[in-house]
Design an enzyme around this catalytic site. Sequence first.
Site, PDB file in Angstrom:
ATOM      1  N   HIS A  44      -8.727   9.411   3.238  1.00 44.41           N
ATOM      2  CA  HIS A  44      -8.331   8.331   2.318  1.00 44.41           C
ATOM      3  C   HIS A  44      -8.524   8.839   0.901  1.00 44.41           C
ATOM      4  CE1 HIS A  44      -7.951   4.484   0.362  1.00 44.41           C
ATOM      5  NE2 HIS A  44      -7.622   3.916   1.511  1.00 44.41           N
ATOM      6  N   ARG A  89      -0.812   8.540   9.282  1.00 44.31           N
ATOM      7  CA  ARG A  89      -0.647   7.102   9.516  1.00 44.31           C
ATOM      8  C   ARG A  89      -0.236   6.380   8.229  1.00 44.31           C
ATOM      9  NH1 ARG A  89      -4.433   2.571   9.029  1.00 44.31           N
ATOM     10  NH2 ARG A  89      -5.912   4.101   8.274  1.00 44.31           N
ATOM     11  N   ARG A 136      -0.455   8.517   1.960  1.00 44.95           N
ATOM     12  CA  ARG A 136      -1.851   8.908   1.797  1.00 44.95           C
ATOM     13  C   ARG A 136      -2.079  10.420   1.829  1.00 44.95           C
ATOM     14  NH1 ARG A 136      -5.313   4.940   5.421  1.00 44.95           N
ATOM     15  NH2 ARG A 136      -4.699   3.410   3.858  1.00 44.95           N
ATOM     16  N   GLU A 168       0.844  -1.197   0.000  1.00 46.18           N
ATOM     17  CA  GLU A 168       0.000   0.000   0.000  1.00 46.18           C
ATOM     18  C   GLU A 168       0.877   1.245   0.000  1.00 46.18           C
ATOM     19  OE1 GLU A 168      -3.207  -0.232   2.912  1.00 46.18           O
ATOM     20  OE2 GLU A 168      -3.226  -2.390   2.693  1.00 46.18           O
ATOM     21  N   HIS A 203     -11.247   9.434   6.938  1.00 44.99           N
ATOM     22  CA  HIS A 203     -11.029   7.989   7.075  1.00 44.99           C
ATOM     23  C   HIS A 203     -10.543   7.597   8.466  1.00 44.99           C
ATOM     24  CE1 HIS A 203     -10.014   3.949   5.762  1.00 44.99           C
ATOM     25  NE2 HIS A 203      -8.744   4.114   6.096  1.00 44.99           N
TER      26      HIS A 203
HETATM   27  P1  FAD Z   1     -13.691   0.181  16.056  1.00 48.82           P
HETATM   28  O1  FAD Z   1     -13.379  -1.030  15.316  1.00 48.82           O
HETATM   29  O2  FAD Z   1     -14.325   1.286  15.314  1.00 48.82           O
HETATM   30  O3  FAD Z   1     -14.623  -0.221  17.273  1.00 48.82           O
HETATM   31  C1  FAD Z   1     -15.224   0.780  18.062  1.00 48.82           C
HETATM   32  C2  FAD Z   1     -16.319   0.138  18.874  1.00 48.82           C
HETATM   33  O4  FAD Z   1     -16.804   1.064  19.846  1.00 48.82           O
HETATM   34  C3  FAD Z   1     -17.532  -0.262  18.061  1.00 48.82           C
HETATM   35  O5  FAD Z   1     -17.954  -1.498  18.542  1.00 48.82           O
HETATM   36  C4  FAD Z   1     -18.565   0.820  18.388  1.00 48.82           C
HETATM   37  O6  FAD Z   1     -19.893   0.419  18.247  1.00 48.82           O
HETATM   38  C5  FAD Z   1     -18.219   1.064  19.842  1.00 48.82           C
HETATM   39  N1  FAD Z   1     -18.650   2.360  20.373  1.00 48.82           N
HETATM   40  C6  FAD Z   1     -18.386   3.589  19.893  1.00 48.82           C
HETATM   41  N2  FAD Z   1     -18.950   4.521  20.680  1.00 48.82           N
HETATM   42  C7  FAD Z   1     -19.560   3.858  21.699  1.00 48.82           C
HETATM   43  C8  FAD Z   1     -20.316   4.262  22.821  1.00 48.82           C
HETATM   44  N3  FAD Z   1     -20.606   5.549  23.083  1.00 48.82           N
HETATM   45  N4  FAD Z   1     -20.804   3.311  23.653  1.00 48.82           N
HETATM   46  C9  FAD Z   1     -20.583   1.992  23.410  1.00 48.82           C
HETATM   47  N5  FAD Z   1     -19.883   1.558  22.341  1.00 48.82           N
HETATM   48  C10 FAD Z   1     -19.381   2.482  21.508  1.00 48.82           C
HETATM   49  N6  FAD Z   1      -6.728  -0.159   9.258  1.00 48.82           N
HETATM   50  C11 FAD Z   1      -5.730  -1.027   8.945  1.00 48.82           C
HETATM   51  O7  FAD Z   1      -4.768  -1.162   9.694  1.00 48.82           O
HETATM   52  N7  FAD Z   1      -5.818  -1.756   7.808  1.00 48.82           N
HETATM   53  C12 FAD Z   1      -6.844  -1.650   6.936  1.00 48.82           C
HETATM   54  O8  FAD Z   1      -6.897  -2.333   5.933  1.00 48.82           O
HETATM   55  C13 FAD Z   1      -7.876  -0.723   7.230  1.00 48.82           C
HETATM   56  N8  FAD Z   1      -8.915  -0.549   6.380  1.00 48.82           N
HETATM   57  C14 FAD Z   1      -9.938   0.275   6.742  1.00 48.82           C
HETATM   58  C15 FAD Z   1     -11.043   0.381   5.909  1.00 48.82           C
HETATM   59  C16 FAD Z   1     -12.128   1.130   6.297  1.00 48.82           C
HETATM   60  C17 FAD Z   1     -13.328   1.249   5.398  1.00 48.82           C
HETATM   61  C18 FAD Z   1     -12.109   1.808   7.535  1.00 48.82           C
HETATM   62  C19 FAD Z   1     -13.280   2.617   7.974  1.00 48.82           C
HETATM   63  C20 FAD Z   1     -10.995   1.727   8.354  1.00 48.82           C
HETATM   64  C21 FAD Z   1      -9.909   0.970   7.969  1.00 48.82           C
HETATM   65  N9  FAD Z   1      -8.783   0.855   8.782  1.00 48.82           N
HETATM   66  C22 FAD Z   1      -7.785  -0.005   8.446  1.00 48.82           C
HETATM   67  C23 FAD Z   1      -8.744   1.498  10.087  1.00 48.82           C
HETATM   68  C24 FAD Z   1      -9.091   0.445  11.160  1.00 48.82           C
HETATM   69  O9  FAD Z   1     -10.110  -0.381  10.671  1.00 48.82           O
HETATM   70  C25 FAD Z   1      -9.558   1.076  12.439  1.00 48.82           C
HETATM   71  O10 FAD Z   1      -8.709   2.116  12.821  1.00 48.82           O
HETATM   72  C26 FAD Z   1      -9.596   0.038  13.555  1.00 48.82           C
HETATM   73  O11 FAD Z   1     -10.365  -1.051  13.142  1.00 48.82           O
HETATM   74  C27 FAD Z   1     -10.175   0.659  14.800  1.00 48.82           C
HETATM   75  O12 FAD Z   1     -10.419  -0.345  15.736  1.00 48.82           O
HETATM   76  P2  FAD Z   1     -11.024   0.055  17.143  1.00 48.82           P
HETATM   77  O13 FAD Z   1     -11.251  -1.197  17.873  1.00 48.82           O
HETATM   78  O14 FAD Z   1     -10.203   1.114  17.742  1.00 48.82           O
HETATM   79  O15 FAD Z   1     -12.413   0.768  16.781  1.00 48.82           O
HETATM   80  C1  SIN Z   2      -7.211   0.440   2.675  1.00 48.04           C
HETATM   81  O1  SIN Z   2      -7.427  -0.745   2.491  1.00 48.04           O
HETATM   82  O2  SIN Z   2      -6.942   1.254   1.797  1.00 48.04           O
HETATM   83  C2  SIN Z   2      -7.278   0.959   4.061  1.00 48.04           C
HETATM   84  C3  SIN Z   2      -6.018   0.686   4.732  1.00 48.04           C
HETATM   85  C4  SIN Z   2      -5.884   1.505   5.968  1.00 48.04           C
HETATM   86  O3  SIN Z   2      -6.687   2.408   6.232  1.00 48.04           O
HETATM   87  O4  SIN Z   2      -4.935   1.261   6.691  1.00 48.04           O
END
Ligand code: FAD
Ligand code: SIN
Length: 520
Positions: free
Chosen positions: A241, A385, A289, A116, A350
């Site tokens: 993104h 990032r 990015r 990437e 993003h």
């Molecule tokens: P999340 O996975 O967002 O989980 C947050 C949780 O908190 C959820 O369950 C939500 O419902 C809960 N929550 C929020 N507010 C409250 C509240 N007030 N009360 C109770 N629960 C609450 N990163 C990579 O490294 N590689 C990738 O390929 C990649 N691709 C991505 C593609 C997309 C489309 C997106 C959107 C992001 C991508 N990212 C990627 C970024 C990565 O997915 C996220 O940064 C990471 O998954 C965040 O994990 P987390 O557990 O911190 O939060």
């Molecule tokens: C992507 O697949 O382009 C998202 C990767 C990332 O947000 O780290």
Amino acid sequence: MVTANYLVIGSGVAGLTFSVKIAEKFPERNVIIVTKANEDESNTKYAQGGVAIVLDKENDSFKKHIKDTLIAGDGLCKEDVVKMVIKEGPERLEELLLWGANFDVDSSGEFDLGKEGGHSEYRVVHHKDITGYEIERALLMRAHQLPNISILPHHFALDLITNHHIEGADPDELKCYGAYVFNQKTGEISTIKANSTLLAAGGIGCVYGHTTNPVIATGDGVAMAYRAKARIKDMEFVQFHPTALYEAKGGESSFLISEAVRGFGAHLRNAEGERFMLNYDERAELASRDIVSQSIDNELKKSGASHVFLDCTHLDIEAFIKHFPNIYQKCLDNHIDIKSDWIPVVPASHYLCGGIKVSKKGKTTIDNLFACGECSRTGLHGANRLASNSLLEALVYAHNIFKHHVKHEYETADVAIPDWNDEGTTITKEHVLIQHNLKELQALMRDYVGIVRSNKRLYRAKRRLELIHEEVEAFYKESKITTSLCELRNMVNVAHLIVNQSLERKENKGGYFNVDNVKK
Ligand code: FAD
Ligand code: SIN
């Protein structure tokens, strides 16, 4: 009042990884996970590209991954954090495999590694183009096997309980005792008292109207921590993104076309069909990015076009479909056949590089409160990032927080915590006000606090925000709790932090670009 050894807010990769580890280690202790939607709904579930981990011993090295991360972060990464996170990658991957997550392998049985933007080598472990879905599935499956974990879906954490809620407690001592939680199905608000609380509430994408994030990403964790007086840092570094699918009809959440597609060889073209990235950076489409998004923004401003294109027509289509079946299908659903059509794309908000400031042990500046994943600011990402470093960061920090809890047992004193007080509030019939304020907020963040900022736009945003803040706080004080009102209140807090911290930054770095900071 409900009590827990560990209260975890959020069921994405960060919350679930910590919960599984601590519950496995201490079967006699209980973990309560509150999560505001279905248990799997999270940014994690939508992650496409994968997890950046050094596995190709012949061509890759920790040193190279560290260097790429530091370059992407544009001088603002914490180098010790970068080294620690990257070196732990292979071990954290082993754990995911043990919990049953599957990642793609090539014909010789080795991990099929993607590439990437900003990566000098192939190092992104993936499960087709739905890596996050697979990780979330495996973690939830493991969590369900552990009887000392209770997952409460549709439970919205409203606010952290700190000393200022407790009569007689020293308001200057910052300590967390759990959270007030709103049951979205019954309308009840319960007090969950916990020895240790982990904020793992994810991202803030929805503060901007146009985002790759699902609707849950309303910055609740950052806003709760901010109201509780935790230190919040680097909020100006919102990552856009470069390639969200452009849909003429608009819409809130936007489907992502993974950066791994550019890693696979796709080219970006402007309205004239020119491969413009070559004019901006020698790495072309695989520049980091921030650079690609800023270049697209410039192309759009020059041409007045609404989008640019991602051209996959020269690629090996069979191999493309094998690696990116979900993206291929989504394009077909939108009448785009990537064999012959270019995909219309546009940048979208993003990822939040900043957030709740934490130590290497995941400690916030409030006692007994930890933060992990996208809502936290560890110093790994600096000003921008590196792609696919986010899932890795969440896995490593969840492990660090776990290790710290093994060594250090947390307790909270036997204090009397008052119930949630909603005296004097009434059920609102004015949902239209919430919707209007939300649209206004998202429009001003998009127009004034986007990829390219200026002091004039930021001050304008600040003034508008002050008014929205006043209206929302007044409405909040008089209304019975609803999820949309609380989310709006949180998003206003987050927007305020982004705008103010943007104004404080006097130098352009990574994802932050202010025309008034350009040296004349
Ligand atoms: P999340 O996975 O967002 O989980 C947050 C949780 O908190 C959820 O369950 C939500 O419902 C809960 N929550 C929020 N507010 C409250 C509240 N007030 N009360 C109770 N629960 C609450 N990163 C990579 O490294 N590689 C990738 O390929 C990649 N691709 C991505 C593609 C997309 C489309 C997106 C959107 C992001 C991508 N990212 C990627 C970024 C990565 O997915 C996220 O940064 C990471 O998954 C965040 O994990 P987390 O557990 O911190 O939060
Ligand atoms: C992507 O697949 O382009 C998202 C990767 C990332 O947000 O780290």
